[in-house]
Design a protein around this motif. Structure first.
Motif, short mmCIF file in Angstrom:
data_model
loop_
_atom_site.label_atom_id
_atom_site.label_comp_id
_atom_site.label_asym_id
_atom_site.label_seq_id
_atom_site.Cartn_x
_atom_site.Cartn_y
_atom_site.Cartn_z
N LEU A 1 -70.32 83.48 5.31
CA LEU A 1 -69.58 82.88 6.42
C LEU A 1 -68.25 83.60 6.64
CD1 LEU A 1 -70.22 79.10 5.77
CD2 LEU A 1 -70.94 80.41 7.75
N SER A 2 -67.63 84.01 5.54
CA SER A 2 -66.37 84.75 5.65
C SER A 2 -66.59 86.09 6.32
CB SER A 2 -65.76 84.95 4.26
OG SER A 2 -65.50 83.72 3.65
N ALA A 3 -67.75 86.69 6.00
CA ALA A 3 -68.05 88.01 6.58
C ALA A 3 -68.35 87.90 8.06
CB ALA A 3 -69.24 88.63 5.84
N ILE B 1 -70.23 75.96 8.22
CA ILE B 1 -70.40 76.67 9.48
C ILE B 1 -69.98 75.79 10.66
CG2 ILE B 1 -72.84 76.09 9.92
CD1 ILE B 1 -73.27 78.99 10.75
N GLN B 2 -70.18 74.48 10.54
CA GLN B 2 -69.73 73.57 11.59
C GLN B 2 -68.20 73.47 11.61
OE1 GLN B 2 -71.98 69.95 10.86
NE2 GLN B 2 -73.57 70.57 12.31
N GLN B 3 -67.58 73.58 10.43
CA GLN B 3 -66.12 73.54 10.36
C GLN B 3 -65.50 74.75 11.07
OE1 GLN B 3 -65.13 73.15 6.18
NE2 GLN B 3 -66.21 71.20 6.04
N HIS C 1 -91.17 89.05 16.38
CA HIS C 1 -90.21 88.73 17.44
C HIS C 1 -89.03 89.70 17.32
CE1 HIS C 1 -92.61 85.08 17.08
NE2 HIS C 1 -92.24 84.78 18.31
N THR C 2 -89.30 90.95 17.66
CA THR C 2 -88.31 92.01 17.47
C THR C 2 -87.14 91.91 18.43
OG1 THR C 2 -89.63 93.44 18.91
CG2 THR C 2 -90.02 93.61 16.55
N ASP C 3 -87.25 91.08 19.45
CA ASP C 3 -86.17 90.95 20.43
C ASP C 3 -85.08 89.98 19.99
OD1 ASP C 3 -88.22 89.02 20.60
OD2 ASP C 3 -87.58 88.43 22.61
N LEU C 4 -85.32 89.21 18.93
CA LEU C 4 -84.34 88.22 18.48
C LEU C 4 -83.30 88.84 17.55
CD1 LEU C 4 -86.68 85.19 17.70
CD2 LEU C 4 -85.08 85.38 19.60
N ILE C 5 -82.05 88.40 17.70
CA ILE C 5 -81.00 88.76 16.75
C ILE C 5 -81.15 87.84 15.54
CG2 ILE C 5 -78.50 88.90 16.38
CD1 ILE C 5 -78.24 89.02 19.48
N LEU C 6 -81.29 88.41 14.35
CA LEU C 6 -81.52 87.63 13.15
C LEU C 6 -80.35 87.76 12.18
CD1 LEU C 6 -85.27 88.56 12.51
CD2 LEU C 6 -84.37 86.58 13.76
N LYS C 7 -79.85 86.63 11.69
CA LYS C 7 -78.76 86.62 10.73
C LYS C 7 -79.08 85.65 9.60
CE LYS C 7 -75.15 87.79 14.12
NZ LYS C 7 -73.87 87.37 14.73
N ASN C 8 -78.40 85.86 8.45
CA ASN C 8 -78.61 85.00 7.30
C ASN C 8 -77.28 84.51 6.74
OD1 ASN C 8 -81.00 87.11 7.27
ND2 ASN C 8 -81.72 85.26 6.26
N VAL C 9 -77.23 83.22 6.42
CA VAL C 9 -76.07 82.64 5.75
C VAL C 9 -76.59 81.98 4.48
CG1 VAL C 9 -74.24 80.92 5.87
CG2 VAL C 9 -74.79 82.27 7.90
#
Length: 293
Positions: A291-293, A75-77, A277-285
């Motif tokens: 990462l490609s998606a 993800i840093q790359q 914390h329903t106001d936060l955008i949550l993602k999973n890697v």
């Protein structure tokens, strides 16, 4: 730009087959080989083992460190950087790597020793409680010797840790929707781990900590820190100290975090966050494909 926190799950999030897709990436394959030199065993073999070696603390923690840190590299790359990092228990070690506090091999050396000491711990017990009265629980813990609140995960979920008699005494007195004994070798994140923590300090002293490139929220002190000595002192206290994850999540809001990305297998941490914390955008890697998606 959206202000983002990266978070890293710990023991309990592991999954058979995790990280195997990373073998298709040359840089990751090289790090798997380097990990085998440091550990004396193969992370990829354990992650695919049919006898579920992956569930044993000795193997779980280094495997999670390797897989999650490789996802950090990827993800840093892509040029992505967080504004804040935090990890749950073992996950804090990957958070520190992501923040540039130590190099990859030094972090794995720390995790290896931590896993060995915690795997050898005996005589303790941990149990999760879901749906309980917090005042009643805290009062009962205060009245019962040899048990502490080990993981304060959310308003509705905690883990207690201590001697089997003490933990069972609390479970018998506190009403909850669910009470689940955990399959662990010892009373992690409690004073009963003092001997292990003392031994761990020996290797911790040998590792050079750099100032963090982004603020780190520690389990034992969930306020942003970048000073290397402060971070090391907080990590020193982690084996016996409580994981204050509920307060960590509250700090996201205080720091203006808008998006939280959980890097690692599963969605345990984002699952905890989304309830309160329903106001936060949550993602999973959890894989290279994410990462490609």
């Amino acid at each position: 730009m959206t202000k983002t926190a990266w978070i890293f799950p710990g023991q309990g999030s592991q999954k058979i087959g995790m990280g195997i897709d990373l073998l298709e990436i040359d840089a990751a394959k090289a790090k798997f080989a380097q990990a085998e030199e440091i550990l004396g065993w193969s992370v990829t073999e354990v992650c695919q083992s049919e006898d579920d070696k992956l569930s044993r603390t000795l193997y779980t923690q280094p495997c999670l460190y390797v897989v999650e840190s490789l996802l950090v590299d990827l993800i840093q790359q892509q040029g992505q950087r967080p504004d804040l990092v935090a990890g749950h228990s073992l996950g804090e070690y990957i958070a520190l790597y992501a923040a540039g506090v130590y190099d990859w091999a030094a972090g794995l050396t720390l995790v290896k020793r931590r896993a060995e000491l915690m795997d050898n711990a005996a005589g303790g017990m941990m149990a999760a409680l879901i749906g309980f009265d917090r005042d009643e629980l805290e009062a009962q813990i205060q009245q019962t010797p040899d048990v502490v609140l080990a993981n304060d995960n959310s308003p509705a979920q905690v883990v207690i840790s201590g001697t089997p008699d003490a933990v069972n005494a609390v479970l018998s007195q506190v009403k909850s929707k669910r009470a689940v004994p955990l399959n662990v070798s010892g009373a992690f994140h409690s004073p009963l781990m003092a001997a292990a923590a003392s031994e761990f300090e020996e290797v911790l002293r040998t590792v050079v900590f750099n100032p963090a490139q982004v603020p780190v929220l520690s389990n034992v002190e969930p306020t942003p820190a970048v000073d290397s000595e402060v971070i090391k002192e907080r990590l020193r206290r982690q084996i016996t100290g409580a994981v204050r994850w509920r307060e960590t999540c509250e700090c996201f809001r205080q720091e203006g975090i808008e998006q939280v990305i959980e890097i690692g297998p599963g969605n345990v941490l984002t699952g905890l966050i989304k309830r309160t914390h329903t106001d936060l955008i949550l993602k999973n890697v959890s894989s290279a494909a994410d990462l490609s998606a």
